[in-house]
Design a protein around this motif. Sequence first.
Motif, PDB file in Angstrom:
ATOM      1  N   VAL A 165       0.838  -1.199   0.000  1.00 24.47           N
ATOM      2  CA  VAL A 165       0.000   0.000   0.000  1.00 24.47           C
ATOM      3  C   VAL A 165       0.873   1.249   0.000  1.00 24.47           C
ATOM      4  N   ILE A 166       1.944   1.235   0.810  1.00 21.52           N
ATOM      5  CA  ILE A 166       2.840   2.384   0.892  1.00 21.52           C
ATOM      6  C   ILE A 166       3.488   2.661  -0.462  1.00 21.52           C
ATOM      7  N   VAL A 167       3.925   1.590  -1.145  1.00 18.62           N
ATOM      8  CA  VAL A 167       4.530   1.762  -2.470  1.00 18.62           C
ATOM      9  C   VAL A 167       3.529   2.374  -3.445  1.00 18.62           C
ATOM     10  N   LYS A 168       2.316   1.854  -3.458  1.00 17.67           N
ATOM     11  CA  LYS A 168       1.294   2.391  -4.356  1.00 17.67           C
ATOM     12  C   LYS A 168       1.000   3.856  -4.046  1.00 17.67           C
ATOM     13  N   ARG A 169       0.954   4.192  -2.764  1.00  9.98           N
ATOM     14  CA  ARG A 169       0.711   5.585  -2.379  1.00  9.98           C
ATOM     15  C   ARG A 169       1.858   6.474  -2.846  1.00  9.98           C
ATOM     16  N   ALA A 170       3.098   5.948  -2.735  1.00  6.77           N
ATOM     17  CA  ALA A 170       4.252   6.721  -3.179  1.00  6.77           C
ATOM     18  C   ALA A 170       4.221   6.939  -4.690  1.00  6.77           C
ATOM     19  N   VAL A 171       3.745   5.941  -5.437  1.00  7.07           N
ATOM     20  CA  VAL A 171       3.718   6.038  -6.897  1.00  7.07           C
ATOM     21  C   VAL A 171       2.552   6.899  -7.382  1.00  7.07           C
ATOM     22  N   TYR A 172       1.350   6.659  -6.831  1.00  3.53           N
ATOM     23  CA  TYR A 172       0.154   7.310  -7.341  1.00  3.53           C
ATOM     24  C   TYR A 172      -0.289   8.523  -6.525  1.00  3.53           C
ATOM     25  N   GLY A 173       0.359   8.763  -5.396  1.00  2.00           N
ATOM     26  CA  GLY A 173       0.058   9.955  -4.611  1.00  2.00           C
ATOM     27  C   GLY A 173      -1.374   9.969  -4.108  1.00  2.00           C
ATOM     28  N   LYS A 174      -1.977  11.154  -4.151  1.00  2.70           N
ATOM     29  CA  LYS A 174      -3.295  11.353  -3.559  1.00  2.70           C
ATOM     30  C   LYS A 174      -4.419  10.655  -4.323  1.00  2.70           C
ATOM     31  N   THR A 175      -4.125  10.127  -5.522  1.00  2.00           N
ATOM     32  CA  THR A 175      -5.174   9.419  -6.252  1.00  2.00           C
ATOM     33  C   THR A 175      -5.375   7.993  -5.738  1.00  2.00           C
ATOM     34  N   TYR A 176      -4.446   7.505  -4.897  1.00  2.00           N
ATOM     35  CA  TYR A 176      -4.599   6.156  -4.367  1.00  2.00           C
ATOM     36  C   TYR A 176      -5.625   6.169  -3.229  1.00  2.00           C
ATOM     37  N   PRO A 177      -6.592   5.239  -3.243  1.00  2.00           N
ATOM     38  CA  PRO A 177      -7.699   5.265  -2.266  1.00  2.00           C
ATOM     39  C   PRO A 177      -7.302   4.722  -0.898  1.00  2.00           C
ATOM     40  N   LEU A 178      -6.624   5.532  -0.114  1.00  2.00           N
ATOM     41  CA  LEU A 178      -6.066   5.081   1.154  1.00  2.00           C
ATOM     42  C   LEU A 178      -7.143   4.765   2.187  1.00  2.00           C
ATOM     43  N   GLN A 179      -8.211   5.564   2.223  1.00  2.00           N
ATOM     44  CA  GLN A 179      -9.280   5.300   3.195  1.00  2.00           C
ATOM     45  C   GLN A 179      -9.940   3.955   2.912  1.00  2.00           C
ATOM     46  N   ALA A 180     -10.153   3.655   1.634  1.00  2.00           N
ATOM     47  CA  ALA A 180     -10.767   2.377   1.272  1.00  2.00           C
ATOM     48  C   ALA A 180      -9.813   1.217   1.546  1.00  2.00           C
ATOM     49  N   ALA A 181      -8.515   1.421   1.316  1.00  2.00           N
ATOM     50  CA  ALA A 181      -7.533   0.380   1.633  1.00  2.00           C
ATOM     51  C   ALA A 181      -7.547   0.078   3.119  1.00  2.00           C
ATOM     52  N   ARG A 182      -7.713   1.101   3.926  1.00  2.00           N
ATOM     53  CA  ARG A 182      -7.800   0.896   5.379  1.00  2.00           C
ATOM     54  C   ARG A 182      -9.018   0.049   5.735  1.00  2.00           C
ATOM     55  N   ARG A 183     -10.163   0.358   5.133  1.00  2.00           N
ATOM     56  CA  ARG A 183     -11.359  -0.438   5.411  1.00  2.00           C
ATOM     57  C   ARG A 183     -11.145  -1.899   5.019  1.00  2.00           C
ATOM     58  N   TRP A 184     -10.478  -2.113   3.885  1.00  2.00           N
ATOM     59  CA  TRP A 184     -10.211  -3.473   3.420  1.00  2.00           C
ATOM     60  C   TRP A 184      -9.330  -4.210   4.423  1.00  2.00           C
ATOM     61  N   LEU A 185      -8.305  -3.554   4.921  1.00  2.00           N
ATOM     62  CA  LEU A 185      -7.416  -4.181   5.900  1.00  2.00           C
ATOM     63  C   LEU A 185      -8.161  -4.524   7.193  1.00  2.00           C
ATOM     64  N   HIS A 186      -8.999  -3.605   7.652  1.00  2.00           N
ATOM     65  CA  HIS A 186      -9.770  -3.873   8.869  1.00  2.00           C
ATOM     66  C   HIS A 186     -10.681  -5.083   8.673  1.00  2.00           C
ATOM     67  N   ARG A 187     -11.314  -5.161   7.518  1.00  2.00           N
ATOM     68  CA  ARG A 187     -12.200  -6.288   7.259  1.00  2.00           C
ATOM     69  C   ARG A 187     -11.411  -7.589   7.144  1.00  2.00           C
ATOM     70  N   MET A 188     -10.227  -7.543   6.519  1.00  2.00           N
ATOM     71  CA  MET A 188      -9.423  -8.748   6.322  1.00  2.00           C
ATOM     72  C   MET A 188      -9.033  -9.368   7.655  1.00  2.00           C
ATOM     73  N   TYR A 189      -8.817  -8.525   8.658  1.00  2.00           N
ATOM     74  CA  TYR A 189      -8.419  -9.028   9.975  1.00  2.00           C
ATOM     75  C   TYR A 189      -9.603  -9.138  10.941  1.00  2.00           C
ATOM     76  N   GLY A 190     -10.824  -9.029  10.418  1.00  2.00           N
ATOM     77  CA  GLY A 190     -11.997  -9.202  11.258  1.00  2.00           C
ATOM     78  C   GLY A 190     -12.175  -8.105  12.290  1.00  2.00           C
ATOM     79  N   LEU A 191     -11.725  -6.901  11.968  1.00  2.00           N
ATOM     80  CA  LEU A 191     -11.816  -5.786  12.902  1.00  2.00           C
ATOM     81  C   LEU A 191     -13.073  -4.945  12.705  1.00  2.00           C
ATOM     82  N   GLY A 192     -13.848  -5.258  11.673  1.00  2.00           N
ATOM     83  CA  GLY A 192     -15.016  -4.444  11.373  1.00  2.00           C
ATOM     84  C   GLY A 192     -14.623  -3.150  10.681  1.00  2.00           C
TER      85      GLY A 192
END
Length: 215
Positions: A165-192
Amino acid sequence: MPRSAEQNREARERSQASILQAAFQVFGEKGYHEASLAEVARQAGVAQGLINYYYGGKEQLVGAVLDAYFEKMTALAFGDEGADDRLRMVIDMFLIGADQTLPQQRITLGLSILPATHRIYAESEQRNLDAVLAAGGLMQDLFRERGASDPALEEVMLRSVVEGVIVKRAVYGKTYPLQAARRWLHRMYGLGDPVEPLPFVASDPPQVALRAIDA
């Protein structure tokens, strides 16, 4: 009236902080090979000789930049939070770092993958090995508490995903969907789903990548 020892110390610290901040920006924008100490000095508002005095040269300066990066990215500190809350904190720390330190991320990415500069990155990693291992141990502890059969592997895999995710953010900057990536990570680990958006980070742009990752 001559300055006191305390005033001299404060002046040195201000100069060094200005140089490091300028180096983060210049190396991040230009890359290691294209950046110059003269440009760092101009941006920092200091004489180039002062950079040589404090750091010794270009390689040593970028080494100091990497050391500051490692210090920031290994600064894990927990209280009496449960394992799930500690995992949320780790994910958020990495993602906020990815957003707020784009120049540093580009520096570390470039230095770590290019054969000509990998040695500089590896030497900084070795200098900061104790902090890297300590942070890894804390992450393994939380996975152990969550019942993982192989906490060390869980730590490696979380780092692998987050670093991607960090690499993608570094490459694509503010166009990378960081908030959505966070939601995906929370769901992947069963955090809601997170209750609040990631602090200090702008909302995701309305784009196809956002819809795909948030599905």
